[in-house]
Scaffold this active site. Structure first.
Site, PDB file in Angstrom:
ATOM      1  N   ASN A 191       0.871  -1.173   0.000  1.00 48.89           N
ATOM      2  CA  ASN A 191       0.000   0.000   0.000  1.00 48.89           C
ATOM      3  C   ASN A 191       0.909   1.225   0.000  1.00 48.89           C
ATOM      4  O   ASN A 191       1.441   1.610   1.025  1.00 48.89           O
ATOM      5  CB  ASN A 191      -0.887  -0.025   1.263  1.00 48.89           C
ATOM      6  CG  ASN A 191      -1.741   1.222   1.381  1.00 48.89           C
ATOM      7  OD1 ASN A 191      -1.844   2.005   0.442  1.00 48.89           O
ATOM      8  ND2 ASN A 191      -2.356   1.408   2.547  1.00 48.89           N
ATOM      9  N   LYS A 227       0.124   4.184  -0.459  1.00 46.10           N
ATOM     10  CA  LYS A 227      -0.562   5.393   0.042  1.00 46.10           C
ATOM     11  C   LYS A 227      -0.281   6.565  -0.909  1.00 46.10           C
ATOM     12  O   LYS A 227      -0.111   6.342  -2.102  1.00 46.10           O
ATOM     13  CB  LYS A 227      -0.131   5.690   1.481  1.00 46.10           C
ATOM     14  CG  LYS A 227      -0.258   4.450   2.381  1.00 46.10           C
ATOM     15  CD  LYS A 227      -0.118   4.753   3.822  1.00 46.10           C
ATOM     16  CE  LYS A 227      -0.232   3.442   4.607  1.00 46.10           C
ATOM     17  NZ  LYS A 227      -0.219   3.630   6.044  1.00 46.10           N
ATOM     18  N   HIS A 234      -9.499   1.424   4.397  1.00 45.92           N
ATOM     19  CA  HIS A 234      -8.267   1.619   5.171  1.00 45.92           C
ATOM     20  C   HIS A 234      -8.570   2.605   6.309  1.00 45.92           C
ATOM     21  O   HIS A 234      -9.370   3.518   6.150  1.00 45.92           O
ATOM     22  CB  HIS A 234      -7.164   2.161   4.255  1.00 45.92           C
ATOM     23  CG  HIS A 234      -5.833   2.148   4.921  1.00 45.92           C
ATOM     24  ND1 HIS A 234      -5.450   3.142   5.797  1.00 45.92           N
ATOM     25  CD2 HIS A 234      -4.812   1.261   4.878  1.00 45.92           C
ATOM     26  CE1 HIS A 234      -4.244   2.849   6.254  1.00 45.92           C
ATOM     27  NE2 HIS A 234      -3.836   1.714   5.721  1.00 45.92           N
ATOM     28  N   GLU A 248      -7.053   5.051   7.338  1.00 44.82           N
ATOM     29  CA  GLU A 248      -6.857   6.469   6.971  1.00 44.82           C
ATOM     30  C   GLU A 248      -8.072   6.997   6.219  1.00 44.82           C
ATOM     31  O   GLU A 248      -8.442   8.163   6.371  1.00 44.82           O
ATOM     32  CB  GLU A 248      -5.569   6.604   6.138  1.00 44.82           C
ATOM     33  CG  GLU A 248      -4.335   6.438   7.017  1.00 44.82           C
ATOM     34  CD  GLU A 248      -3.149   5.775   6.336  1.00 44.82           C
ATOM     35  OE1 GLU A 248      -3.092   5.753   5.090  1.00 44.82           O
ATOM     36  OE2 GLU A 248      -2.259   5.270   7.071  1.00 44.82           O
ATOM     37  N   GLU A 307      -5.655  -4.483  10.490  1.00 46.36           N
ATOM     38  CA  GLU A 307      -4.618  -3.470  10.685  1.00 46.36           C
ATOM     39  C   GLU A 307      -4.907  -2.670  11.952  1.00 46.36           C
ATOM     40  O   GLU A 307      -5.677  -1.697  11.907  1.00 46.36           O
ATOM     41  CB  GLU A 307      -4.577  -2.519   9.486  1.00 46.36           C
ATOM     42  CG  GLU A 307      -4.275  -3.197   8.172  1.00 46.36           C
ATOM     43  CD  GLU A 307      -3.643  -2.230   7.181  1.00 46.36           C
ATOM     44  OE1 GLU A 307      -2.544  -2.517   6.737  1.00 46.36           O
ATOM     45  OE2 GLU A 307      -4.252  -1.189   6.898  1.00 46.36           O
ATOM     46  N   GLY A 314       2.283   2.629  10.648  1.00 39.53           N
ATOM     47  CA  GLY A 314       3.235   3.723  10.475  1.00 39.53           C
ATOM     48  C   GLY A 314       3.917   4.144  11.768  1.00 39.53           C
ATOM     49  O   GLY A 314       4.567   5.185  11.824  1.00 39.53           O
ATOM     50  N   SER A 348       3.238  -1.832  10.349  1.00 37.21           N
ATOM     51  CA  SER A 348       4.688  -1.911  10.541  1.00 37.21           C
ATOM     52  C   SER A 348       5.284  -3.285  10.219  1.00 37.21           C
ATOM     53  O   SER A 348       6.191  -3.746  10.906  1.00 37.21           O
ATOM     54  CB  SER A 348       5.053  -1.472  11.969  1.00 37.21           C
ATOM     55  OG  SER A 348       4.623  -0.138  12.195  1.00 37.21           O
TER      56      SER A 348
HETATM   57  P1  PGA Z   1       2.683   0.549   7.619  1.00 36.09           P
HETATM   58  O1  PGA Z   1       1.227   0.760   6.981  1.00 36.09           O
HETATM   59  O2  PGA Z   1       3.222  -0.735   7.074  1.00 36.09           O
HETATM   60  O3  PGA Z   1       3.486   1.758   7.156  1.00 36.09           O
HETATM   61  O4  PGA Z   1       2.518   0.516   9.102  1.00 36.09           O
HETATM   62  C1  PGA Z   1       0.365  -0.320   6.799  1.00 36.09           C
HETATM   63  C2  PGA Z   1      -0.912   0.167   6.189  1.00 36.09           C
HETATM   64  O5  PGA Z   1      -1.400   1.231   6.565  1.00 36.09           O
HETATM   65  O6  PGA Z   1      -1.495  -0.504   5.297  1.00 36.09           O
END
Ligand code: PGA
Length: 252
Positions: free
Chosen positions: A9, A11, A97, A99, A169, A175, A215
């Site tokens: 992803n 983003k 997601h 976000e 998640e 993140g 992460s």
């Molecule tokens: P990350 O994000 O691996 O940077 O923690 C995962 C995601 O939001 O899909």
């Protein structure tokens, strides 16, 4: 046998030049994918066709959009429809997601509509769920995630739910560099599979891929993926580095 999946992803990252470079590296990476061990690259919408082209000769790689709108077409400036994605032969779309839920107010009900339209246009939804830190601290994560699944997925038929990939998640791990422990991931994935089994039956639940996100890195992917109910990962930050992401694919 359910699919093992390493999904990226990106983003809202990468200029066109950076995207080209990353895709070129991925296209030549040595990966142990098979029909049942696949990689899905979720790129920003402007790079979907570029990604498709760059990875066209890469077996077992698929391209995903990161979102689609609830409506078929019409006066919705700036939105992307499932029909458009389908017409570009895109096969997957990330739905819900955290976000999107947080910054764009996407509710479980809206996400149910997005899942529907994605399936209508033969796109595989990668449906994201997961709790915030305060919910975990109050030990309410199981009922919270169960409710997300119920409100956005449980109207689906057996045939439809089999088309869905689920990504767990935990928001506190996204993140932040703070990964859920192998035990925490397995516990929630098992819970999700039980919830699916209660609704659709054990045999169906066993066929649905449940990815872990938050992460995931080259250094922790193999241990996470070794958990019984963890069928791969949805990877943000670490997917922006071709070498790191290749390690993650090969950890499947
Ligand atoms: P990350 O994000 O691996 O940077 O923690 C995962 C995601 O939001 O899909």
């Amino acid at each position: 046998m359910r699919k093992q999946i390493a999904a990226a992803n990106w983003k809202m990252n990468c200029t066109l030049q950076q995207a080209e470079e990353l895709l070129t590296k991925l296209s030549t990476a040595t990966v142990n994918t098979t029909e049942n061990k696949i990689s899905i690259i979720g790129v920003p919408a402007p790079y979907l066709l570029l990604a498709k082209d760059k990875l066209k000769n890469k077996a077992n790689f698929y391209i995903a959009a990161q979102n689609c709108y609830t409506k078929k077409s019409g006066a919705f400036t700036g939105e992307i429809s499932a029909e458009m994605l389908h017409s570009m032969q895109i096969t997957h779309v990330i739905i819900g997601h955290s976000e999107r839920r947080e910054y764009f107010n996407e509710s479980n009900t809206t996400l149910a509509e997005k899942v529907n339209i994605a399936l209508e246009y033969a796109l595989t939804p990668i449906f994201c769920c997961g709790e915030a830190l305060e919910i975990r601290e109050a030990n309410n994560q199981n009922s919270f995630v169960e409710n997300q699944l119920k409100e956005s997925l449980f109207h689906l038929s057996v045939e439809q739910i089999l088309q869905v990939v689920i990504a767990y998640e935990p928001i506190w791990a996204i993140g932040t560099g703070k990964t859920a422990s192998n035990e925490q991931a397995q516990e929630m994935h098992q819970h999700i599979r039980n919830v699916l089994a209660n609704k659709y039956g054990k045999e169906i639940a066993e066929q649905i891929s449940i990815l872990y996100g938050g992460s995931v890195k080259g250094s922790n992917a193999a241990d996470l993926f070794a958990q019984n109910d963890v069928d791969g990962g949805l990877v943000g930050g670490a997917s922006l580095n071709a070498e790191e992401f290749t390690t993650i694919i090969n950890a499947l």
